[in-house]
Design an enzyme around this catalytic site. Structure first.
Site, PDB file in Angstrom:
ATOM      1  N   CYS A 158     -23.332   5.532   2.074  1.00  0.00           N
ATOM      2  CA  CYS A 158     -23.422   7.134   1.571  1.00  0.00           C
ATOM      3  C   CYS A 158     -23.598   7.994   2.721  1.00  0.00           C
ATOM      4  O   CYS A 158     -23.834   7.294   3.883  1.00  0.00           O
ATOM      5  CB  CYS A 158     -24.728   7.210   0.643  1.00  0.00           C
ATOM      6  SG  CYS A 158     -25.026   6.177  -0.852  1.00  0.00           S
ATOM      7  N   ARG A 212     -17.809   8.898   3.451  1.00  0.00           N
ATOM      8  CA  ARG A 212     -18.549   7.642   2.991  1.00  0.00           C
ATOM      9  C   ARG A 212     -18.913   7.437   1.817  1.00  0.00           C
ATOM     10  O   ARG A 212     -19.650   6.577   1.493  1.00  0.00           O
ATOM     11  CB  ARG A 212     -19.963   7.990   3.873  1.00  0.00           C
ATOM     12  CG  ARG A 212     -19.883   8.474   5.609  1.00  0.00           C
ATOM     13  CD  ARG A 212     -21.162   8.478   5.866  1.00  0.00           C
ATOM     14  NE  ARG A 212     -22.005   7.555   5.864  1.00  0.00           N
ATOM     15  CZ  ARG A 212     -22.220   6.343   6.686  1.00  0.00           C
ATOM     16  NH1 ARG A 212     -21.130   6.251   7.657  1.00  0.00           N
ATOM     17  NH2 ARG A 212     -22.827   5.502   6.585  1.00  0.00           N
ATOM     18  N   TRP A 232     -21.994   6.893  -2.551  1.00  0.00           N
ATOM     19  CA  TRP A 232     -21.248   5.675  -2.715  1.00  0.00           C
ATOM     20  C   TRP A 232     -22.193   4.952  -3.727  1.00  0.00           C
ATOM     21  O   TRP A 232     -22.829   4.325  -3.094  1.00  0.00           O
ATOM     22  CB  TRP A 232     -20.819   5.093  -1.655  1.00  0.00           C
ATOM     23  CG  TRP A 232     -20.010   3.984  -1.891  1.00  0.00           C
ATOM     24  CD1 TRP A 232     -20.422   2.668  -1.915  1.00  0.00           C
ATOM     25  CD2 TRP A 232     -18.574   4.079  -2.298  1.00  0.00           C
ATOM     26  NE1 TRP A 232     -19.032   2.045  -2.141  1.00  0.00           N
ATOM     27  CE2 TRP A 232     -18.136   2.534  -2.475  1.00  0.00           C
ATOM     28  CE3 TRP A 232     -17.484   4.781  -2.564  1.00  0.00           C
ATOM     29  CZ2 TRP A 232     -16.944   2.207  -2.641  1.00  0.00           C
ATOM     30  CZ3 TRP A 232     -16.339   4.446  -3.131  1.00  0.00           C
ATOM     31  CH2 TRP A 232     -16.026   3.131  -3.150  1.00  0.00           C
ATOM     32  N   ASN A 270     -29.278   6.196   2.348  1.00  0.00           N
ATOM     33  CA  ASN A 270     -28.182   5.030   2.540  1.00  0.00           C
ATOM     34  C   ASN A 270     -28.476   3.903   2.748  1.00  0.00           C
ATOM     35  O   ASN A 270     -29.489   3.642   3.640  1.00  0.00           O
ATOM     36  CB  ASN A 270     -27.467   5.762   3.838  1.00  0.00           C
ATOM     37  CG  ASN A 270     -26.192   4.947   4.012  1.00  0.00           C
ATOM     38  OD1 ASN A 270     -25.701   4.146   3.059  1.00  0.00           O
ATOM     39  ND2 ASN A 270     -25.703   4.797   5.174  1.00  0.00           N
ATOM     40  N   GLY A 271     -28.162   2.847   1.898  1.00  0.00           N
ATOM     41  CA  GLY A 271     -28.120   1.492   1.981  1.00  0.00           C
ATOM     42  C   GLY A 271     -28.665   0.794   0.794  1.00  0.00           C
ATOM     43  O   GLY A 271     -28.555   1.366  -0.434  1.00  0.00           O
ATOM     44  N   GLU A 328      -0.618 -11.718   2.659  1.00  0.00           N
ATOM     45  CA  GLU A 328      -1.319 -10.869   2.979  1.00  0.00           C
ATOM     46  C   GLU A 328      -0.683 -10.152   4.211  1.00  0.00           C
ATOM     47  O   GLU A 328      -0.854  -8.931   4.542  1.00  0.00           O
ATOM     48  CB  GLU A 328      -2.938 -11.076   3.040  1.00  0.00           C
ATOM     49  CG  GLU A 328      -3.768  -9.812   3.251  1.00  0.00           C
ATOM     50  CD  GLU A 328      -3.509  -8.470   2.391  1.00  0.00           C
ATOM     51  OE1 GLU A 328      -3.099  -8.725   1.517  1.00  0.00           O
ATOM     52  OE2 GLU A 328      -4.130  -7.516   2.595  1.00  0.00           O
ATOM     53  N   LYS A 374       0.649  -6.300   4.781  1.00  0.00           N
ATOM     54  CA  LYS A 374       0.321  -5.318   5.582  1.00  0.00           C
ATOM     55  C   LYS A 374       1.351  -4.406   6.459  1.00  0.00           C
ATOM     56  O   LYS A 374       1.429  -3.638   6.554  1.00  0.00           O
ATOM     57  CB  LYS A 374      -1.092  -5.900   6.406  1.00  0.00           C
ATOM     58  CG  LYS A 374      -2.138  -6.083   5.683  1.00  0.00           C
ATOM     59  CD  LYS A 374      -3.119  -5.016   5.326  1.00  0.00           C
ATOM     60  CE  LYS A 374      -2.671  -4.488   4.012  1.00  0.00           C
ATOM     61  NZ  LYS A 374      -3.585  -5.042   3.123  1.00  0.00           N
ATOM     62  N   GLU A 396       3.621  -2.529   4.295  1.00  0.00           N
ATOM     63  CA  GLU A 396       3.260  -1.213   3.748  1.00  0.00           C
ATOM     64  C   GLU A 396       2.993  -0.187   4.828  1.00  0.00           C
ATOM     65  O   GLU A 396       3.241   0.959   4.371  1.00  0.00           O
ATOM     66  CB  GLU A 396       1.980  -1.465   2.703  1.00  0.00           C
ATOM     67  CG  GLU A 396       0.692  -2.043   3.469  1.00  0.00           C
ATOM     68  CD  GLU A 396      -0.322  -2.251   2.123  1.00  0.00           C
ATOM     69  OE1 GLU A 396      -0.874  -2.993   2.686  1.00  0.00           O
ATOM     70  OE2 GLU A 396      -0.383  -1.259   1.307  1.00  0.00           O
ATOM     71  N   HIS A 399      13.816 -25.067   2.594  1.00  0.00           N
ATOM     72  CA  HIS A 399      14.334 -24.599   1.326  1.00  0.00           C
ATOM     73  C   HIS A 399      15.103 -23.231   1.275  1.00  0.00           C
ATOM     74  O   HIS A 399      15.088 -22.811  -0.005  1.00  0.00           O
ATOM     75  CB  HIS A 399      13.347 -24.856   0.069  1.00  0.00           C
ATOM     76  CG  HIS A 399      12.796 -26.245   0.160  1.00  0.00           C
ATOM     77  ND1 HIS A 399      13.343 -27.332  -0.252  1.00  0.00           N
ATOM     78  CD2 HIS A 399      11.769 -26.814   0.788  1.00  0.00           C
ATOM     79  CE1 HIS A 399      12.752 -28.531  -0.140  1.00  0.00           C
ATOM     80  NE2 HIS A 399      11.487 -27.953   0.430  1.00  0.00           N
ATOM     81  N   LYS A 458      -3.583   4.761  -3.341  1.00  0.00           N
ATOM     82  CA  LYS A 458      -4.614   3.998  -3.252  1.00  0.00           C
ATOM     83  C   LYS A 458      -5.003   3.205  -4.317  1.00  0.00           C
ATOM     84  O   LYS A 458      -5.204   2.182  -4.456  1.00  0.00           O
ATOM     85  CB  LYS A 458      -5.865   4.799  -2.664  1.00  0.00           C
ATOM     86  CG  LYS A 458      -7.286   3.888  -2.426  1.00  0.00           C
ATOM     87  CD  LYS A 458      -6.816   3.066  -1.072  1.00  0.00           C
ATOM     88  CE  LYS A 458      -8.131   2.154  -0.794  1.00  0.00           C
ATOM     89  NZ  LYS A 458      -7.620   0.915  -0.070  1.00  0.00           N
TER      90      LYS A 458
HETATM   91  C1  F6R Z   1      -2.340  -3.137  -0.158  1.00  0.00           C
HETATM   92  C2  F6R Z   1      -3.342  -2.784  -1.241  1.00  0.00           C
HETATM   93  C3  F6R Z   1      -2.827  -2.833  -2.964  1.00  0.00           C
HETATM   94  C4  F6R Z   1      -4.068  -3.088  -3.770  1.00  0.00           C
HETATM   95  C5  F6R Z   1      -3.753  -3.228  -5.159  1.00  0.00           C
HETATM   96  C6  F6R Z   1      -4.714  -3.466  -6.064  1.00  0.00           C
HETATM   97  O1  F6R Z   1      -3.150  -3.179   1.047  1.00  0.00           O
HETATM   98  O2  F6R Z   1      -4.256  -1.889  -1.186  1.00  0.00           O
HETATM   99  O3  F6R Z   1      -1.995  -4.099  -2.759  1.00  0.00           O
HETATM  100  O4  F6R Z   1      -4.570  -4.287  -3.270  1.00  0.00           O
HETATM  101  O5  F6R Z   1      -3.078  -1.984  -5.513  1.00  0.00           O
HETATM  102  O6  F6R Z   1      -5.749  -2.578  -5.989  1.00  0.00           O
HETATM  103  P1  F6R Z   1      -7.100  -2.705  -6.604  1.00  0.00           P
HETATM  104  O7  F6R Z   1      -7.744  -3.783  -5.677  1.00  0.00           O
HETATM  105  O8  F6R Z   1      -7.898  -1.400  -6.371  1.00  0.00           O
HETATM  106  O9  F6R Z   1      -7.139  -3.064  -7.872  1.00  0.00           O
END
Ligand code: F6R
Length: 609
Positions: free
Chosen positions: A2, A27, A74, A100-101, A482, A486, A489, A505, A604
């Site tokens: 927070c 935060r 948060w 916060n914590g 993963e 990264k 994207e 293959h 996001k």
């Molecule tokens: C990649 C990324 C996405 C999320 C996906 C699921 O860096 O952030 O692939 O992992 O959209 O999102 P959540 O975890 O919020 O369900």
């Protein structure tokens, strides 16, 4: 995580607090509130939702006074709501706190306080702090805070005002950030210098178990026994935008560096070396239910899906329960076979991803118990599942997920150890070794982050290549997928993640001198096989970067570049391997120049199908 602020001076406190909270909104933004000492008493305003909602409340009735505290939340204990928004007060309304914590022993403290006649209005751990301070108050608020802090376990940065002592603000910290800003006839407190940088650059950082008294004229700092501590002021040379990102150029880089802290927070109160066990209070499954599980179905998307892959590996190895994985968008249309002995595990940072939520309800409606692993308190996943295990990563602002991923891995490892403990699938010595290995992960992640030059220099060579192939085996197949995601994207480059055994293959046809291969070659039972796969790539003029352990003298004969991560148990190594792969993606993108924190075409949270 927070944001907290405090102001004492000659100016009207409220606008200064709101301005500070705006800079701390990164935060957390579940709710916000302020409390101002107005001569007569303490005036509190708060509202669920973003700071804008609080500003609307203040438009009609802002409190006035020159001493105040503020908070942007948060949520960790208690869903986002007006009642759970900070500040919180004691029974008399004369002592008010922002925090916060996480106060880990809050249940025990609350029980004691309730038995002593204290009345609570919220579900938060913070309100416990307010009542605990009240129970210790004998006319000296700093002493009451010292006594209360001595009784609290966990992490806290607390800022406290008291109606009976209207010329000071008291603050205390342990494991949560707290910084004091020194002005002329006025002083500030905050979680982060960003909150007050426009007023002063002269700061004092509080250390663990410090209790700080700030007045208009100055500050004094003591330890929990009341011994005075001499603190030196420092000058900060960041601008306000840099400060919000903790001095990092992007939130993504900041979040990568936050991983040791986030991992520790996620373990805290769950993994105990002294008690020799794992405890998962939120899981909401009886031992009998855990013993009867005959299959686990994991449901997730994107990065969270990759976490589920590594989780499957750990759970199957340690608990011998078969685990099925599903990309959530596929599960909902394939009529999965689920019954009351199936456990659904839903993994979602946001807890709001539409496909994942549909998957959750699909398996729940078929009779399975479901637990959610999520970062957002009160999210749909947390509400709809039978049990919830939070990742305490704090808000993840960058679109590319980093700290949410490694903390999801941490929770899955804790689940694996917890189930193994209850089902008796591990002997005690092995269980102890694994708990110790898990405990050491944050510190090992820190070691990687202490020196990133090898990764930066590799990125400077490879960012102009035509693409990347990530190959790995076992638990680190998740790391390969993963790592590739990264890069895709945030740098928009072609990148593929493959099981190394699959190279022959098909994918090996892509290898040429402009296509780099990143391979995970940490200590594992398939290490020799990975060496052979590297040889095959080298024989086709491919360039190979290996993630390996220090002290591996063989790997440099095979790979063109070696990036090291500390050795750990193979099943836990995806946490450490993730760090250089995230940094590699970050530095590659940095060299290519796209908008790292907000890559094109992405959001996001994906709340559409
Ligand atoms: C990649 C990324 C996405 C999320 C996906 C699921 O860096 O952030 O692939 O992992 O959209 O999102 P959540 O975890 O919020 O369900």
């Amino acid at each position: 995580m927070c944001g907290i602020v405090g102001y004492i001076g000659e100016q009207d406190a409220c606008p200064i607090l709101i301005d500070g909270l705006k800079r701390l909104e990164y935060r957390g933004y579940d709710s916000a509130g302020v409390a101002v000492l107005n001569g007569g008493g303490i005036d509190i305003r708060k509202s669920v939702g973003k700071l804008r909602a609080l500003e609307n409340v203040l438009e009609d009735c802002a409190p006035h006074g020159c001493i105040g505290i503020g908070h942007t939340r948060w949520a960790t204990h208690g869903r986002p709501s007006d009642e759970n928004a900070h500040p919180h007060s004691d029974c008399t309304g004369r002592i008010t706190v922002v925090h916060n914590g996480i106060i880990e022993n809050y249940v025990e403290l609350k029980d004691r306080l309730v038995r002593g006649g204290h009345e609570f209005k919220s579900e938060t751990d913070t309100e416990v702090a307010a009542h605990l301070i009240e129970s210790h108050y004998k006319g000296d608020i700093a002493q009451a805070v010292r006594n209360a802090a001595s009784e609290m376990d966990g992490s806290f940065a607390l800022v406290v005002i008291a109606q009976n002592e209207p010329d000071k603000i008291i603050a205390a910290r342990r494991h949560s950030p707290l910084v004091i800003g020194l002005g002329e006839g006025e002083n500030y407190l905050a979680s982060d210098v960003a909150a007050f940088l426009k007023y002063t650059r002269s700061v004092v950082y509080a250390d663990d178990n410090n209790v700080v008294t700030i007045t208009r004229e100055g500050i004094s700092v003591t330890d929990l026994d009341g011994n005075l501590i001499d603190k030196k002021a420092q000058t900060v040379d960041w601008d306000a935008a840099m400060a919000e990102r903790g001095g990092y150029e992007h939130f993504m880089l900041k979040e990568i560096h936050e991983q040791p802290r986030a991992l520790r927070e996620t373990m805290r109160g769950r993994l105990s070396l002294e008690k020799n066990c794992v405890e998962l209070p939120g899981i909401n499954l009886t031992h009998d239910e855990i013993r009867k599980i005959d299959r686990i179905v994991m449901i997730a998307c994107g990065t969270a899906y990759h976490a589920s892959m590594a989780g499957k590996y750990a759970i199957e190895q340690l608990c011998r329960i078969p685990v099925e994985l599903d990309v959530a968008s596929e599960l909902r249309y394939r009529d999965p076979i689920v019954d009351e002995h199936t456990l659904g595990i839903v993994i979602s940072q946001s807890g709001e991803t539409l496909d994942t939520m549909v998957g959750l309800n699909e398996v729940k409606n078929k009779g399975a118990k479901v637990i959610a692993i999520t970062n957002v308190v009160g999210s749909m996943a947390a509400r709809d599942a039978h049990g919830v295990l939070y990742t305490y990563a704090g808000p993840e602002i960058a679109v590319a997920s980093t700290k949410a991923y490694t903390t999801q891995l941490m929770v899955l490892y804790l689940v694996a150890l917890y189930f193994a403990q209850i089902r008796g699938t591990l002997d005690e010595q092995r269980a102890t070794e694994l708990r110790e290995a898990l405990w050491e992960l944050p510190q090992k992640a820190e070691l990687i982050l202490n020196d990133v030059t090898a990764i930066e220099s590799a990125a400077a060579r490879y960012y102009c290549f035509n693409g990347f192939l990530y190959m790995a085996r076992g638990a680190n197949l998740a790391s390969a997928l993963e790592g590739a995601l990264k890069v895709k994207e945030i740098s928009y480059m072609h990148a593929e993640g493959y099981a190394a055994g699959e190279m022959k293959h098909g994918p090996i046809a892509m290898i040429d001198p402009t296509f780099a291969t990143i391979t995970v070659a940490v200590k594992s039972k398939t290490y020799d096989k990975i060496l052979s796969n590297i040889r095959e790539v080298k024989a086709r003029s491919g360039d190979v970067i290996a993630i390996a352990n220090p002290g591996d003298t063989t790997i440099s004969d095979y790979a063109d570049r070696v990036i090291t991560v500390p050795e750990t148990e193979e099943i836990f190594s995806p946490v450490l391997v993730a760090v250089p792969l995230q940094l590699m993606a970050y530095f590659v993108a940095y060299n290519r120049g796209p908008a790292i924190d907000q890559p094109r075409n992405l959001a996001k949270t994906v709340t559409v199908e």
